[in-house]
Structures are given as structure tokens and as C-alpha cells.
Design a protein around this motif. Structure first.
Motif, short mmCIF file in Angstrom:
data_model
loop_
_atom_site.label_atom_id
_atom_site.label_comp_id
_atom_site.label_asym_id
_atom_site.label_seq_id
_atom_site.Cartn_x
_atom_site.Cartn_y
_atom_site.Cartn_z
N UNK B 134 10.03 5.64 75.37
CA UNK B 134 9.43 4.73 74.40
C UNK B 134 8.00 5.20 74.12
N UNK B 135 7.64 5.24 72.85
CA UNK B 135 6.29 5.63 72.49
C UNK B 135 6.09 7.12 72.28
N UNK B 186 12.58 1.84 62.93
CA UNK B 186 11.17 1.99 62.59
C UNK B 186 10.53 3.15 63.35
N UNK B 187 10.90 3.29 64.62
CA UNK B 187 10.20 4.26 65.46
C UNK B 187 11.04 5.50 65.70
N UNK B 188 10.42 6.66 65.58
CA UNK B 188 11.19 7.90 65.69
C UNK B 188 11.72 8.10 67.11
N UNK B 189 11.19 7.36 68.09
CA UNK B 189 11.68 7.53 69.46
C UNK B 189 12.86 6.62 69.79
N UNK B 190 13.26 5.75 68.86
CA UNK B 190 14.41 4.88 69.17
C UNK B 190 15.66 5.75 69.30
N UNK B 191 16.65 5.23 69.99
CA UNK B 191 17.87 6.02 70.21
C UNK B 191 18.55 6.38 68.88
N UNK B 192 18.55 5.43 67.97
CA UNK B 192 19.21 5.70 66.69
C UNK B 192 18.48 6.77 65.89
N UNK B 193 17.14 6.69 65.91
CA UNK B 193 16.37 7.71 65.17
C UNK B 193 16.50 9.07 65.83
#
Lengths: 78, 623
Positions: B134-135, B186-193
Motif C-alpha cells: 500500500x502506498x 484510484x491508486x496504482x498500487x491497488x491489486x486491480x490496478x
């Protein structure tokens, strides 16, 4: 068609054996090809036929024709 | 013939050595939905009759090794079934579940002993061992994704070097669990991204280092939680819902055909009840279901527009129909809502000969192989005739609801390409399109500029008998822009057309993107010098575009032509017409009464034309 007749038809189809006659007492031990692959085939075929859904638990423990008939009956009524 | 009978007949043909017939049955089977048990049965038949199937002249044998990150037995059956339909007799090898890395690295593994010609890496998001913290920054996420792809690439390289096999690699589906909920994307570190980042890198290698099988796309189309039904994962480590193995098999066959240069090139269509509802010979050009005459008509137009798009992607179109040629051509020449035109078709075969003869002559005329043709027809008898006489043609029975025709065709993955070149896109078309979008972007900064850029053109006419079905239908289904809630059936409505003291005006609109057709109607009556509006409706597709102002300007003109000095309107509140609660006020009316219903009036003499961005269109409304 009664539940047992339906089950017989699906079993004949899945195990590709037109002479198969299932009985309520029959279990996975009695049909040599009743492995996990066959289990999937059976479950998907019944789900498609009756528009029902089995739980993970039911998929894993359901290896007796009699139990299957009871459960199908119950789910069909729901 | 139903599915069980088809399988039975397929089996009987193999047993009796009639391979040509068996091949024709397997082609029919592969385009209808099959259960895992059906494909297991077919797969066993392939194993049993491998020699006789392989010796058939147009078939080829093919060795495919499947390296699974999850249990692959179900998808292997699907691959064998669908590839047989395309002429490949598959012999398969499966690695043990999740031992694919070891199989590749161990030179003495079963994989190499098998000597595969195609190696499929059947992996999925369940095989991603590590996700970004995360982050993490975007750069860190990309670096991590590149490392993972690099590990796969090493495996492909080893396999290619040792076997020379073609590599097919699954891309990744979104994870079923989306831990960040609303913020998942929203965040590039999410699993989906992270999955998206991996897929982007893989797509850049597609067609060069390996061929990507688009699991991501398929899972999105089928629905993610259906694609990966967690029950099956927990029960037997199935990374793809066995129920969807038919879809998987079709997609795999579509990719393999594209790799082998065997994708379909030409779509041959029937006309009546395939491109439109009804029979043009009986119902006439006005009577057929196409366009906004009805919901069904819209579904048929949607299918026709789709086919037109296929042509733009380089698919050749042809017509094969039992019809009077001149009458059938009229639909393409004269029907304003038929998106396909005669010059979209490379061949137009309308006559009373058998369809197979016509299709054979189409193939000859276009100088393409029979196996590059797809034929769609609603009539099962015609379909059977074609598939019996020309077994190499892919025959699709387009029965049922036309709303699903596109889906039905797309599920079969017939028109795959490996690359789309600039030439395929057709330069002029795409440049024109781009010009349109850019001018829209520039001017979309304010509403006026946006409305201006739409280049709207409209017309208001006195309704005729021909407009009745559409108007009647609009009165029945329009709830928002509906001043009084009054509905009419065709006979009430024809009163408004025939009776000289009544009137019905209908309005059509088009802009640079679409022709919306008839989208508004006003009914009313005239007594002495008063024009009274009975009801006014407008389709919600054309709200907020100053079209009501355009129509109203015309209504005032009409009133003065009829020597009326006053226009009276009425507003009756319904559950859903709040949208027009202040319409009369906006148009310059004054309220005189508000007991049961609001009554409004306007003096024609003092009316000043309202500002509108819709221009008057002369002649027929067309794109």
C-alpha cells in the motif's frame, strides 16, 4: 419426470453409459469414474437443469445418490 | 437436432468411419453452448478415434501442452472440442497443478518428452504471489510488474528454445476481492490496478514473444464473480468457472485460428428476420421492424450497425436471401433507418435458388476459401441445408431475441486478427472521425459551444398516417417530457390527423453523430382563434439541447398560419413529469389558473423567437 429419473438421465450422460441404472444407495465407491472431475460435471449439469446452486460444502460431501436426490428435491422447492 | 442427439450422432459417425459427417456435426456442436460433461465426452471420443480423425484430409494433428497455475482438465476438454471443429485433432499434455515452473526448468520433465507444438501458460491472478505494498509509487508498481513479466518471459524463452513451440499466455483477470472498495481504481498500487499494469506490459509483447489469450476481456464480458466462482477454486483449484469452459474454448479456438491464418473473412447474411424483423415481401418496406418504430426494430438496427462496423474492420459482407432482389434492395436504398447500404456488400444474392448454391458462388466470386465464410440465418432449415452441403462454412442460427444477436456472434470469436494495421482502418474514415472528436473537445468547454458543435438539424411536420405507430408508441412510453400524461391509441390519434379542427405535429432531429428520427409529438385542437395544446411529448434522448425551443418556434408559426391569436397549454402533474413543470414558463407563457391542472396562455403577436441551436433541415432527415 421424477427426481430419480432425472438423476438417472444426468448420470447416464455424465458417465456416458446408456445402461446405467442408479439407485438411492449408490455412492461414489460404486461408480469407478466418479472422481472430482465427474463431480463437477454432475454439479454443473444439475445446476443448469434446475437453475439451482450448490454450496461449497455440498459439492464436497455429496457422493451418494440418495443424498443428492433429497437435496435436489429441497432445492427445487425453494 | 438437440445437443444430446448431435453428440450421439457425432459418436456414431466416428464409430462407423464417416469422418466427413462427424466433422460436420462437431462444427454444429461447437457453436452451441456445451456443458463440461459434453466436452469431456467429445474429448474422450477424440482420444478414442484420434487416428481416423487425423487421417481425414482437411484435418491436422496438433500437440498442445497446458502448463496450469490451476486445475486445467476442464479447459483442456474445451480446447480439444473447439479445435476439432476448426480442423485440429489435439493431443494434450497437462502439467500437475501449479508445477508449471518446475516442468519448464526440468529438462527431463514430461513437457519436453511430449514434444509440444503449442505451449499454453494457463495462469491467472490466483498465481500472483506478491502485490505492491500500500502506498507504493507508480514507478515501483511498474518495476514490480516488469519483474513478474520478466519471470514469465524467461519461461517462454526456455520453452521456445527447447521445443520451438508457439507460446500462448493468459493475461490476468481483476482479483475478485477489491479491498479498497470505492478507491480500488484510484491508486496504482491497488491489486486491480496492478493487474492492469501487468496486462499492459504483456500486450506490448503480444504477437512478438507470445500470443496473449485475453482472459481479462473474457472475464469482464462474463462478469468477474461469475468467471471466477470461488466455490470451484476452493473445491478443486479451478481458476475458471467450469460452467464457462465453453466460452473459454471458443476464445482459444479464435486465437489459434488467427495464429494459423484461418480466421473468417466474410460474413454472409440472410435478410428477413435476420437484419430486420418481418418479411419485406409480405410486410413491405414500411412494415418491417427496423429503427425506432419499436424496441425490436431498434435491436435489429443495432445488429445492422454492428455489421457495418465489422466491414470497417475489414470483414467482407455478402447477402444471401430468398427474396425478390429489387424489393430487398429497396430497403437498403430507401429505408432511412437502415444503416447498411448496398455498397457495403461485396455480393448481393437474392433469388430462389438454394442457399448453399448461392454461398458457393459468393465464395467463388470473392475468390476465398469456403472455410473463411460465416453464414447467419434465422431459419433452422436453411442453416441445416447449408451446413450439410457446405460443411466448411461456419453456420450460425440467429434465432431468438435480436437484442442478443451481437453477443451471440461475438461469443464465437470468429473474426480475430493478430494485428490491426493502418490500412485495415481505412485512412479517410478514421481521419474524418478524429476530426469530429477534436472539434468536439475544443468547443465542449461551455454548453453553448458544445450545442453548436453538435450541428443539430431538425424539422417539424404535420404528422401523417405513416408516423402513427411511432407516435402512438412514444405517447405510451414517454413519461418525463409529457405535459398532461394523456395517452392515445392509434384510432384516437388518427382523429388528430384527419379532423381539420385538430392537429398533430411530429419532430425529427439529427446531429453529426446520429439520426434520432421521430422524437417528439404535439397534439392539440383549434377553435376560433385559440390553439389548445392537448399534450406534448419528447424522448429523453434529446433533452437539454434547445430542441423544445426549436419545436415551439415552429408551433407558434403554425398557430399564426392557422390565424390563431392565442396558444393555450395545460400542465397536469404526474409522478414522473417534473422535468417539464416549468416548461410553459420557460417558453414565455403566463399561468391563468392552477386548480386541478395548471392552465397557461401565450399571445402569438407578442412572441419572440426563442434561442435554439437546432437548425432547420430541409428534405429527409439523414446523417
Amino acid at each position: 419426470m421424477s427426481i430419480m429419473e432425472d438423476i438417472n438421465e444426468v448420470f447416464r450422460d455424465v458417465f456416458d453409459d446408456t445402461n446405467l441404472e442408479v439407485t438411492e444407495q449408490m455412492t461414489a465407491q460404486d461408480i469407478s469414474e466418479w472422481d472430482s472431475m465427474a463431480q463437477i460435471n454432475l454439479i454443473v449439469a444439475f445446476e443448469e437443469k434446475y437453475d439451482i446452486k450448490f454450496t461449497t460444502e455440498e459439492i464436497s460431501v455429496l457422493t451418494c445418490v440418495g443424498d443428492m436426490a433429497k437435496l435436489l428435491e429441497a432445492k427445487r422447492i425453494q | 437436432m438437440d445437443k444430446s442427439n448431435l453428440i450421439k450422432t457425432f459418436s456414431d459417425c466416428l464409430a462407423s468411419g464417416s469422418v466427413a459427417d462427424a466433422m460436420s456435426y462437431i462444427r454444429n456442436l461447437s457453436v452451441i453452448y456445451l456443458l463440461p460433461s459434453d466436452m469431456q465426452k467429445i474429448s474422450r471420443l477424440i482420444d478414442r478415434y484420434r487416428d481416423v480423425l487425423s487421417s481425414f484430409s482437411s484435418n491436422k494433428s496438433l500437440k498442445i501442452a497446458v502448463l496450469g497455475g490451476f486445475t486445467t482438465s476442464v479447459i483442456v476438454n474445451a480446447i480439444k472440442t473447439h479445435l476439432l471443429a476448426e480442423g485440429w485433432v489435439v493431443e494434450s499434455y497437462e502439467s500437475e497443478y501449479d508445477l508449471y515452473k518446475i516442468e519448464v526448468l526440468d529438462a527431463s520433465s514430461g513437457l519436453y518428452a511430449f514434444q509440444p507444438e503449442v505451449v499454453l501458460f494457463a495462469t491467472g491472478t490466483v498465481n500472483i504471489e506478491e502485490f505492491p505494498l500500500a502506498g507504493s509509487t507508480a514507478g515501483q508498481v511498474t518495476a514490480m510488474a516488469e519483474t513478474l513479466v520478466e519471470q514469465f518471459r524467461d519461461l517462454w524463452e526456455i520453452v521456445k528454445e527447447k521445443t520451438g513451440a508457439t507460446i500462448i499466455q493468459h493475461n490476468f483477470e481483476y482479483p475478485v476481492e477489491q479491498l479498497l472498495s470505492r478507491l480500488e481504481f484510484k491508486y496504482s498500487w491497488s491489486h486491480s490496478k496492478y493487474v492492469e499494469t501487468l496486462n499492459n506490459i504483456l500486450w506490448q509483447m503480444d504477437s512478438r514473444e507470445m500470443y496473449l489469450l485475453d482472459i481479462f476481456g473474457s472475464s469482464v464480458r462474463c462478469g468477474l464473480t461469475r468467471w471466477l466462482d470461488s466455490r470451484w477454486w476452493y473445491f478443486g483449484k479451478f481458476g475458471i468457472n467450469p460452467e464457462l469452459s465453453w466460452e473459454y474454448g471458443r476464445m482459444f479456438a479464435g486465437l489459434h485460428c488467427a495464429i494459423a491464418g484461418k480466421s473468417k473473412k466474410c460474413l454472409v447474411v440472410d435478410l428477413d428476420n435476420t437484419l430486420w424483423g418481418g418479411i419485406v415481401g409480405d410486410d413491405g418496406i414500411e412494415g418491417i421492424q427496423i429503427g425506432n418504430i419499436s424496441a425490436t426494430g431498434e435491436a435489429y438496427s443495432g445488429f445492422c450497425r454492428y455489421i457495418k462496423e465489422l466491414r470497417k474492420r475489414g470483414i467482407i459482407l455478402a447477402v444471401c436471401s430468398k427474396n425478390d432482389s429489387e424489393q430487398a434492395k429497396e430497403v437498403f436504398l430507401k429505408h432511412s433507418e437502415m444503416p447498411l447500404k448496398l455498397d457495403d456488400f461485396a455480393c448481393f444474392c437474392c433469388n430462389w435458388q438454394s442457399k448453399s448454391e448461392n454461398i458457393a458462388s459468393i465464395a467463388e466470386h470473392l475468390n476465398i476459401g469456403m472455410d473463411s465464410l460465416v453464414f447467419v440465418d434465422d431459419n433452422p432449415v436453411e442453416c441445416a441445408e447449408v451446413s450439410r452441403t457446405l460443411p466448411e462454412v461456419a453456420v450460425i442460427e440467429m434465432d431468438g431475441d435480436p437484442a442478443y444477436f451481437i453477443e451471440k456472434l461475438e461469443k464465437l470469436h470468429l473474426f480475430n486478427q493478430l494485428e490491426i494495421t493502418r490500412e485495415d482502418l481505412g485512412r479517410t474514415d478514421s481521419y474524418l472521425q478524429r476530426g469530429k472528436v477534436e472539434s468536439l473537445r475544443k468547443s465542449a468547454l461551455n454548453l453553448e459551444g458544445f450545442l453548436e458543435s453538435l450541428c443539430m438539424a431538425g424539422r417539424v411536420d404535420v404528422a401523417t398516417e405513416n408516423d402513427l405507430p411511432r407516435i402512438c408508441q412514444m405517447f405510451n412510453k414517454t413519461n418525463q417530457f409529457n405535459l398532461t400524461g394523456r395517452k392515445y391509441d392509434t384510432s384516437n390519434l388518427s382523429e388528430y390527423i384527419l379532423n381539420t379542427s385538430k392537429f398533430c405535429l411530429c419532430s425529427k432531429l439529427c446531429d453529426k453523430f446520429a439520426d434520432y428520427g421521430l422524437v417528439s409529438a404535439i397534439t392539440g385542437e383549434i377553435s376560433e382563434d385559440i390553439l389548445r395544446i392537448d399534450n406534448w411529448i419528447m424522448s429523453c434522448r434529446v433533452f437539454s439541447r434547445t430542441f423544445e425551443q426549436f419545436i415551439f418556434n415552429h408551433l407558434v408559426n403554425y398557430a399564426s398560419e392557422m390565424n390563431c391569436s392565442t396558444i393555450c397549454g395545460e400542465f397536469i402533474r404526474t409522478v414522473r413529469n417534473n422535468y417539464v413543470a416549468d416548461l410553459f414558463k420557460k417558453l414565455g407563457f403566463r399561468m391563468i389558473d392552477s386548480n386541478d391542472s395548471e392552465r397557461w396562455y401565450l399571445a402569438v403577436e407578442s412572441f419572440e423567437s426563442l434561442k435554439t441551436y437546432v437548425k432547420v433541415f430541409q428534405g429527409a432527415v439523414k446523417k
